[in-house]
Scaffold this active site. Structure first.
Site: not given
Ligand code: PEP
Ligand code: MG
Length: 560
Positions: A193, A490
């Site tokens: 966080h 992403c």
């Molecule tokens: C990831 O795992 O990189 C992702 C984008 O999903 P999250 O962070 O929501 O698990």
């Protein structure tokens, strides 16, 4: 740590980029906790002691809630969560029980907090993160009970660099960026966080810095959160040079208005990760070209029952409308592990990160996925914007085929996230069924390196510069190139401007990151030709470890 000409350079994991110079400040002295031994309270004093405790806990919760009300976004969420911990009935009850048995309030607070710390630690994952919150609430309540004054971070007159073992999220959220210009912690991971809030505040942050406790308050440090270095008493000339370069980079960033391209004009859309319409609008104002990851589960954390199709459709429509015809990649519910949803995930699993999470929840309840896809189709119909739809945690070709069929049935464009190494290794086969891939580097590194993404102790393993992770990105991107289909990133890796160039060099065709990181990524990419990105990618892939990979890529891209 290295020491050159009596100059100490401490190294850690960079999280929020930036270079700052300033005197060191440290959080105000730790709260003095009561000794374990105590004289039991006489029966007649216990009720009053309980009342004293209740008032102290409420005063702490009230102050945090007030600050939450004055904040926005993740900062507000974190402050409310800490306030909620100070009002948690389980925790309060555990303290009261002890007071009733004759334990003085301050000692009872410490004992009950320890009980919670032990439970959260044994649960691991996101629960282990709550340990910091429990300890923070413990310290605040004990300080209130014993008249020690509110613990927390100082507010120095001169812009300063805050060094700490770890920071409670509530402390980070309360920082004044005009007075605290950078942060370094001995503990902490890249997805904590504290990291998320620092990113939101744009505060340069380096975590997991070894040897940090030896740096005294008042010493001057150069915090280089591009490189992950803390130089104690730096050479003034070298420091001035680094600061000037950082200022030039910040100026370039301020001028970024999209679209994302390399210097030689290769288009690489820089998109945003969002969770609602407000976040989407803010990201577009920050020049994101669309949404590369809409985390649909985040709106439903804390919900006991499944949201109706109508409720989901209106939430999804909000984002589609905000995106106003731009690309939106919507992810179906990624429930489980660090994001448990009461209505979707099994209550107790020994290893939730390896359990029923992401697309796997549809094994238990296929209707859940179908109803969500119905809601997405309805939102698309209402807004006239059809999102691309991807599933999280896909591990097999069969899962990709089944998901793609359900999405196509509804006239939508299917894709899968590459978060499990098996999906990267068989990316060619995944692409027989879906129209795009999106690499989730946060989970892909956790599964490739077998290291909990929330573990501060293992932050070096889940560092997105790990060459093994980069190799999986390359494999996936190559499959996309062969199939003529887009492959984006992403995960948090795409928010690191230098690494973004490397990802493009590895062959990814779009990047998606927090809205606040879009300009930094876009501006950096605009300084590098595709050929230089490819050279940097090759150099990073050939490196032995994340630090060497970062240095090698920086070397190539600075020379180019
Ligand atoms: C990831 O795992 O990189 C992702 C984008 O999903 P999250 O962070 O929501 O698990
Ligand atoms: Mg993920």
């Amino acid at each position: 740590m290295s020491t050159t000409a009596a100059r100490t350079v401490l190294t850690g994991t960079p999280v929020v980029p930036g270079v700052v110079l300033g005197p060191v400040v440290r959080p105000s002295g730790a709260v003095i906790l009561p000794a374990e031994a105590f004289d039991p309270l006489p029966e007649t004093a216990r009720e009053e002691e309980r009342a004293r405790f209740t008032a102290a806990a409420e005063a702490v919760a009230g102050r945090l809630a007030e600050r939450a009300a004055a904040a926005t976004g993740m900062t507000a969420e974190v402050l409310s969560a800490t306030a909620g911990m100070a009002r948690d009935r389980g925790l309060l009850g555990a303290v009261e029980q002890r007071i009733t048995a004759g334990v003085p309030a301050a000692v009872a607070t410490v004992q009950a907090a320890q009980q919670f710390v032990d439970v959260f630690t044994s649960l691991g994952g996101v629960m282990a993160e709550r340990v910091t919150d429990v300890r923070d609430v413990r310290d605040r309540v004990v300080a209130e009970l014993t008249g020690q004054g509110e613990p927390g971070v100082p507010s120095p007159a001169e812009p300063s660099v805050l060094l700490a073992d770890d920071l409670a999220p509530a402390d980070t959220a309360g920082l004044d960026p005009a007075r605290i210009v950078g942060l370094a912690t001995r503990l902490g991971g890249t997805t904590s966080h504290t990291a998320i809030i620092a990113r939101q505040l744009g505060l340069p942050l380096v975590v997991a810095v070894e040897g940090l406790d030896a740096v005294p308050a008042g010493a001057t440090v150069l915090l280089d959160a591009e490189e992950g270095a803390v130089t104690v008493d730096p050479d003034p000339e070298a420091a001035a040079g680094q600061l000037a370069a950082a200022r030039r980079a910040a100026e370039a960033l301020a001028g970024y208005a999209g679209p994302g391209t390399t210097r030689d004009g290769v288009a690489v859309p820089v998109l945003a990760n969002v969770q609602d319409g407000d976040g989407t609008r803010a990201a577009l104002r920050a020049h994101a070209e669309g949404v590369g990851l809409f985390r649909t589960e985040l709106a439903f954390l804390g919900r006991a029952s499944e949201p109706t199709v109508e409720e989901q459709a209106s939430g999804y429509a909000d984002v589609l409308e905000a995106a106003a015809g731009r690309r939106v990649v919507l992810r179906t519910l990624d429930a489980g592990s660090d994001k448990p949803l009461e209505f979707a995930t099994p209550p107790e699993e020994a290893n939730p990160a390896l359990g029923v999470r992401g697309l796997r929840v549809a094994r238990r309840d296929p209707g859940l996925l179908d109803r969500q896809l119905d809601a997405v189709a309805e939102a698309a119909r209402r807004t006239g914007t059809a999102p691309w739809v991807m599933a999280p945690m896909v591990a097999t070709e069969g899962e990709a085929a089944d998901f793609a069929a359900r999405v196509r049935e509804r006239g939508l464009v299917p894709g899968v996230m590459v978060e499990v190494p098996s999906a990267a290794l068989l990316a060619d086969r995944m692409l027989r069924h879906v129209d795009f891939l999106s690499i989730g580097t946060n989970d892909l590194s956790q599964y490739a390196l077998a290291a909990d993404r929330l573990s501060a102790d293992l932050a070096d393993l889940t560092d997105p510069w790990q060459p093994a992770l980069l190799a999986l990105v390359e494999t996936t991107a190559a499959a996309g190139r062969r199939a003529g289909k887009p492959v984006g990133v992403c995960g948090e890796a795409a928010a690191d401007p230098l690494l973004a160039c490397v990802l493009v060099g590895l062959g990814v065709t779009s990047l998606s990151c927090a809205g606040s990181a879009v300009a930094g990524v876009g501006a950096r990419l605009a300084t590098a030709d595709l050929a230089a990105c490819r050279d940097a990618a090759a150099a990073a892939l050939a490196a032995d470890d994340p630090r060497a990979a970062r240095a090698a890529a920086r070397g190539v891209l600075t020379r180019a």
